[in-house]
Design an enzyme around this catalytic site. Structure first.
Site, PDB file in Angstrom:
ATOM      1  N   GLY A  16      -6.475  -2.109   5.674  1.00  0.00           N
ATOM      2  CA  GLY A  16      -7.586  -2.972   6.092  1.00  0.00           C
ATOM      3  C   GLY A  16      -8.891  -2.201   6.188  1.00  0.00           C
ATOM      4  O   GLY A  16      -9.912  -2.614   5.598  1.00  0.00           O
ATOM      5  N   CYS A 275       5.713   1.525   2.514  1.00  0.00           N
ATOM      6  CA  CYS A 275       5.835   0.303   1.707  1.00  0.00           C
ATOM      7  C   CYS A 275       6.974   0.230   0.700  1.00  0.00           C
ATOM      8  O   CYS A 275       7.568  -0.839   0.555  1.00  0.00           O
ATOM      9  CB  CYS A 275       4.516   0.036   1.009  1.00  0.00           C
ATOM     10  SG  CYS A 275       3.242  -0.375   2.211  1.00  0.00           S
TER      11      CYS A 275
HETATM   12  P1  NAD Z   1      -1.073  -0.534   9.639  1.00  0.00           P
HETATM   13  O1  NAD Z   1       0.038  -0.680  10.590  1.00  0.00           O
HETATM   14  O2  NAD Z   1      -1.698   0.816   9.425  1.00  0.00           O
HETATM   15  O3  NAD Z   1      -2.271  -1.511  10.062  1.00  0.00           O
HETATM   16  C1  NAD Z   1      -2.119  -2.826  10.455  1.00  0.00           C
HETATM   17  C2  NAD Z   1      -3.055  -3.095  11.626  1.00  0.00           C
HETATM   18  O4  NAD Z   1      -3.035  -4.482  11.939  1.00  0.00           O
HETATM   19  C3  NAD Z   1      -2.670  -2.359  12.914  1.00  0.00           C
HETATM   20  O5  NAD Z   1      -3.733  -1.529  13.336  1.00  0.00           O
HETATM   21  C4  NAD Z   1      -2.403  -3.499  13.917  1.00  0.00           C
HETATM   22  O6  NAD Z   1      -2.795  -3.189  15.245  1.00  0.00           O
HETATM   23  C5  NAD Z   1      -3.246  -4.618  13.335  1.00  0.00           C
HETATM   24  N1  NAD Z   1      -2.844  -5.952  13.786  1.00  0.00           N
HETATM   25  C6  NAD Z   1      -1.602  -6.480  13.884  1.00  0.00           C
HETATM   26  N2  NAD Z   1      -1.665  -7.750  14.334  1.00  0.00           N
HETATM   27  C7  NAD Z   1      -2.981  -8.037  14.509  1.00  0.00           C
HETATM   28  C8  NAD Z   1      -3.689  -9.199  14.946  1.00  0.00           C
HETATM   29  N3  NAD Z   1      -3.043 -10.331  15.269  1.00  0.00           N
HETATM   30  N4  NAD Z   1      -5.027  -9.146  15.020  1.00  0.00           N
HETATM   31  C9  NAD Z   1      -5.697  -8.003  14.694  1.00  0.00           C
HETATM   32  N5  NAD Z   1      -5.080  -6.878  14.260  1.00  0.00           N
HETATM   33  C10 NAD Z   1      -3.737  -6.892  14.166  1.00  0.00           C
HETATM   34  O7  NAD Z   1      -0.555  -1.112   8.250  1.00  0.00           O
HETATM   35  P2  NAD Z   1      -1.116  -0.786   6.788  1.00  0.00           P
HETATM   36  O8  NAD Z   1      -0.450   0.439   6.248  1.00  0.00           O
HETATM   37  O9  NAD Z   1      -2.593  -0.872   6.777  1.00  0.00           O
HETATM   38  O10 NAD Z   1      -0.504  -2.012   5.982  1.00  0.00           O
HETATM   39  C11 NAD Z   1      -0.988  -3.335   6.178  1.00  0.00           C
HETATM   40  C12 NAD Z   1      -0.474  -4.228   5.053  1.00  0.00           C
HETATM   41  O11 NAD Z   1      -0.974  -3.745   3.804  1.00  0.00           O
HETATM   42  C13 NAD Z   1       1.048  -4.240   4.907  1.00  0.00           C
HETATM   43  O12 NAD Z   1       1.451  -5.517   4.515  1.00  0.00           O
HETATM   44  C14 NAD Z   1       1.304  -3.259   3.780  1.00  0.00           C
HETATM   45  O13 NAD Z   1       2.491  -3.565   3.079  1.00  0.00           O
HETATM   46  C15 NAD Z   1       0.104  -3.486   2.892  1.00  0.00           C
HETATM   47  N6  NAD Z   1      -0.269  -2.330   2.065  1.00  0.00           N
HETATM   48  C16 NAD Z   1      -0.291  -1.067   2.575  1.00  0.00           C
HETATM   49  C17 NAD Z   1      -0.692   0.018   1.781  1.00  0.00           C
HETATM   50  C18 NAD Z   1      -0.768   1.436   2.338  1.00  0.00           C
HETATM   51  O14 NAD Z   1      -1.088   2.337   1.566  1.00  0.00           O
HETATM   52  N7  NAD Z   1      -0.498   1.685   3.605  1.00  0.00           N
HETATM   53  C19 NAD Z   1      -1.114  -0.217   0.457  1.00  0.00           C
HETATM   54  C20 NAD Z   1      -1.085  -1.530  -0.032  1.00  0.00           C
HETATM   55  C21 NAD Z   1      -0.669  -2.580   0.777  1.00  0.00           C
HETATM   56  C1  UGA Z   2       2.339   3.143  -3.076  1.00  0.00           C
HETATM   57  C2  UGA Z   2       1.806   2.629  -4.420  1.00  0.00           C
HETATM   58  O1  UGA Z   2       1.565   3.755  -5.285  1.00  0.00           O
HETATM   59  C3  UGA Z   2       0.515   1.834  -4.241  1.00  0.00           C
HETATM   60  O2  UGA Z   2       0.117   1.277  -5.483  1.00  0.00           O
HETATM   61  C4  UGA Z   2       0.759   0.710  -3.233  1.00  0.00           C
HETATM   62  O3  UGA Z   2      -0.441  -0.007  -2.999  1.00  0.00           O
HETATM   63  C5  UGA Z   2       1.271   1.300  -1.935  1.00  0.00           C
HETATM   64  O4  UGA Z   2       2.487   2.046  -2.183  1.00  0.00           O
HETATM   65  C6  UGA Z   2       1.618   0.267  -0.908  1.00  0.00           C
HETATM   66  O5  UGA Z   2       1.852  -0.878  -1.221  1.00  0.00           O
HETATM   67  O6  UGA Z   2       1.694   0.708   0.242  1.00  0.00           O
HETATM   68  P1  UGA Z   2       1.806   5.200  -1.478  1.00  0.00           P
HETATM   69  O7  UGA Z   2       3.114   4.837  -0.851  1.00  0.00           O
HETATM   70  O8  UGA Z   2       0.632   5.389  -0.614  1.00  0.00           O
HETATM   71  O9  UGA Z   2       1.397   4.074  -2.556  1.00  0.00           O
HETATM   72  O10 UGA Z   2       1.987   6.557  -2.313  1.00  0.00           O
HETATM   73  P2  UGA Z   2       2.645   6.912  -3.734  1.00  0.00           P
HETATM   74  O11 UGA Z   2       1.743   7.860  -4.413  1.00  0.00           O
HETATM   75  O12 UGA Z   2       3.059   5.727  -4.476  1.00  0.00           O
HETATM   76  O13 UGA Z   2       3.942   7.739  -3.307  1.00  0.00           O
HETATM   77  C7  UGA Z   2       5.049   7.099  -2.684  1.00  0.00           C
HETATM   78  C8  UGA Z   2       6.184   8.082  -2.524  1.00  0.00           C
HETATM   79  O14 UGA Z   2       6.789   8.378  -3.781  1.00  0.00           O
HETATM   80  C9  UGA Z   2       5.765   9.430  -1.932  1.00  0.00           C
HETATM   81  O15 UGA Z   2       6.731   9.852  -0.994  1.00  0.00           O
HETATM   82  C10 UGA Z   2       5.735  10.350  -3.127  1.00  0.00           C
HETATM   83  O16 UGA Z   2       5.963  11.684  -2.793  1.00  0.00           O
HETATM   84  C11 UGA Z   2       6.877   9.785  -3.958  1.00  0.00           C
HETATM   85  N1  UGA Z   2       6.744  10.088  -5.413  1.00  0.00           N
HETATM   86  C12 UGA Z   2       5.722   9.556  -6.139  1.00  0.00           C
HETATM   87  C13 UGA Z   2       7.686  10.914  -6.014  1.00  0.00           C
HETATM   88  O17 UGA Z   2       8.634  11.408  -5.360  1.00  0.00           O
HETATM   89  N2  UGA Z   2       7.571  11.177  -7.348  1.00  0.00           N
HETATM   90  C14 UGA Z   2       6.553  10.669  -8.108  1.00  0.00           C
HETATM   91  O18 UGA Z   2       6.510  10.954  -9.321  1.00  0.00           O
HETATM   92  C15 UGA Z   2       5.617   9.845  -7.472  1.00  0.00           C
END
Ligand code: NAD
Ligand code: UGA
Length: 458
Positions: A16, A275
């Site tokens: 976010g 994720c």
């Molecule tokens: P996160 O836990 O870091 O952040 C989520 C935030 O939402 C928390 O700070 C929480 O306090 C807040 N929250 C929860 N309920 C709430 C409410 N009712 N009002 C206001 N705030 C609220 O999670 P994240 O890693 O940012 O992931 C969020 C979503 O994005 C997930 O669905 C995840 O699958 C997706 N996503 C994550 C990544 C990544 O790299 N982490 C990449 C792509 C997609």
């Molecule tokens: C992954 C996807 O790459 C993003 O596109 C997606 O948005 C995100 O998940 C999500 O939905 O949260 P992320 O988990 O941040 O991103 O990192 P990656 O670079 O994908 O790595 C994921 C895991 O796979 C790590 O533990 C990494 O070390 C491992 N990995 C990756 C390997 O072991 N080998 C590889 O060749 C690549």
């Protein structure tokens, strides 16, 4: 100043906050606000020490915060004030009730939907940025349409594909942005409003539009495909170890076929992060729900191979160190789930450290960014654990090094100096294949890479 658009992000987490920061940076005439129910998180976003480590993000936050980017805990007031709302709350795996351990826990998402309904006095565009099961937008629409007649909502799916550690570049130069909408008049208008935001910095060809269910499903499928590549190469690494082949050579030979491609073929101790596992299990759950057990089993095996790879790594440590780790000191180099992040969610290092402790090893954990998270993850573990940021001090007096994270700094360590400070025979288990194995062997280490013959003196 009068802003042209007012945009709200709900959920100031890893996704976010950076995605809203990027919109604020690229669209100075839009007012962008990020809210969260967690006051410490918001306080940290308003401070000099941001709550997530993400290279390059600090500079953009410094430039935009207070200008057109604001962080707040007042969720209700901000819902009222904004017309375009990105929902970025967490959607973890359910830990209770039906679908426990598989399905997505939608409680945070549903609370947000209800809050939007209760606090909206004007019509709004609501955008799913969190990763959600297919057909969630329908549930969102049902909740939002259960209220006042004079306020309408358009629900869009705009899943995020950024990866941690490279979030700034991924958000600035994504391969694509995906926007799913209803194909009604108002759905298409909402889609156009969102396209307009992204075209402020991206060419129109990079924006894919689709129906809403395709967008929701594509996000789960993209993560499943990426994780599947990691499990595929890891499964072959086990065969390489048996048959004297070298996984890096195999990955190179296979990946240079342009139909296969070279990315995501690095063998290691398996994928971590919040994720991949969560999203695959969600996909598995959906397949079972729709009566497709064969498809579910296919995708579930990606997670099983990931567990197998971690267990293989531990078994290899135990076997190589004469089948006992009791009282031995193991230095865990890296605890984050990948380089360039402090995030340890689902990090393979957690599982591996627990198993080392179960063998009564003493564990010294080193990481440049993730020690606070590591300490929280292991807070309830029994056994001897210490946290030492400096890798040289961490390794001193240890019997073995176990590289768990591919931090660039670990490639360049002075392994001769480290070897001298360790108990002999000294072992090096390279769970990420980043160390110069031949050189470390010549220094004196017994070296155990992933998917390559071990270099040992026994
Ligand atoms: P996160 O836990 O870091 O952040 C989520 C935030 O939402 C928390 O700070 C929480 O306090 C807040 N929250 C929860 N309920 C709430 C409410 N009712 N009002 C206001 N705030 C609220 O999670 P994240 O890693 O940012 O992931 C969020 C979503 O994005 C997930 O669905 C995840 O699958 C997706 N996503 C994550 C990544 C990544 O790299 N982490 C990449 C792509 C997609
Ligand atoms: C992954 C996807 O790459 C993003 O596109 C997606 O948005 C995100 O998940 C999500 O939905 O949260 P992320 O988990 O941040 O991103 O990192 P990656 O670079 O994908 O790595 C994921 C895991 O796979 C790590 O533990 C990494 O070390 C491992 N990995 C990756 C390997 O072991 N080998 C590889 O060749 C690549």
């Amino acid at each position: 100043m009068k802003f042209k658009k007012k945009i709200l992000g709900i959920g100031a987490g890893y996704v976010g906050a950076p995605s809203m920061v990027m919109i604020a940076s690229k669209c100075p005439d839009y007012k962008v606000t990020v809210v969260d129910i967690n006051p410490e998180r918001i306080a940290a976003w308003n401070s000099d020490r941001l709550p997530v480590y993400e290279p390059g993000l600090d500079a953009i936050v410094r430039k935009t915060r207070g200008r057109n980017l604001f962080f707040s805990t007042d969720v209700e007031a901000q819902i009222q004030e904004n017309d375009i709302i990105f929902v970025c709350v967490n959607t973890p795996t359910k830990t209770f009730g039906a679908g426990a351990g598989m399905a997505a826990d939608l409680q945070y998402w549903e609370k947000t939907a209800r809050q939007i309904l209760e606090n909206s006095k004007t019509s709004k565009i609501v955008i799913e940025k969190s990763t959600l099961p297919i057909k969630t937008a329908q549930a969102m629409e049902r909740i939002l349409s259960s209220g006042k007649k004079n306020v309408s909502f358009d629900v869009l799916s705009n899943p995020e594909f950024m990866a941690e550690g490279t979030a700034v570049n991924d958000l600035e130069n994504p391969d694509r942005v995906l926007i799913g909408s209803r194909e009604t008049k108002s759905g298409l208008a909402a889609r156009a409003a969102l396209v307009e935001i992204y075209t402020r910095w991206l060419p129109r060809e990079k924006i894919i539009t689709s129906n809403i269910w395709s967008a929701e499903l594509s996000k789960l499928v993209a993560n499943a495909f990426l994780a599947q590549r990691v499990s595929s190469i890891n499964s072959i690494s086990a065969l390489c170890e048996k048959a004297d082949a070298d996984i890096s050579e195999v990955a190179h030979a296979v990946g240079t076929d342009s139909r296969i491609g070279a990315k995501f073929l690095k063998a290691g101790i398996g994928f971590g992060g919040s994720c991949f596992k969560k999203d695959i299990l969600n996909l598995v759950y959906l397949c079972r729900f729709y009566g497709l057990p064969e498809v579910a089993a296919y995708w579930e095996s990606v997670v099983r191979i990931n567990e197998y790879q971690q267990d293989r790594f531990i078994a290899n440590i135990l076997r190589s160190m004469f089948n006992t780790l009791a009282g031995k000191k193991i230095c865990v180099l890296g605890f984050a789930f990948k380089a360039d992040t402090g995030d340890t969610r689902e990090s393979p290092a957690i599982h591996i450290t627990r198993k080392l402790l179960a063998e009564h090893a003493e564990v010294v954990i080193s990481d440049p960014q993730a020690l606070a998270n590591a300490a929280a993850d292991l807070a309830h573990e029994k056994g001897k654990i210490s946290y030492v940021e400096d890798p040289y001090r961490a390794a001193a007096g240890c019997h073995a090094l176990a590289v768990m994270t591919d931090w660039e700094a670990y490639r360049k360590l002075d392994y001769r100096k480290i070897y001298k400070s360790m108990v002999k025979p000294a072992f090096l288990f390279d769970g990420r294949n980043i160390v110069d194995h031949r050189k470390c062997f010549e220094i004196g280490f017994n070296v155990f890479p992933i998917g390559k013959p071990a270099l040992t003196r026994f």
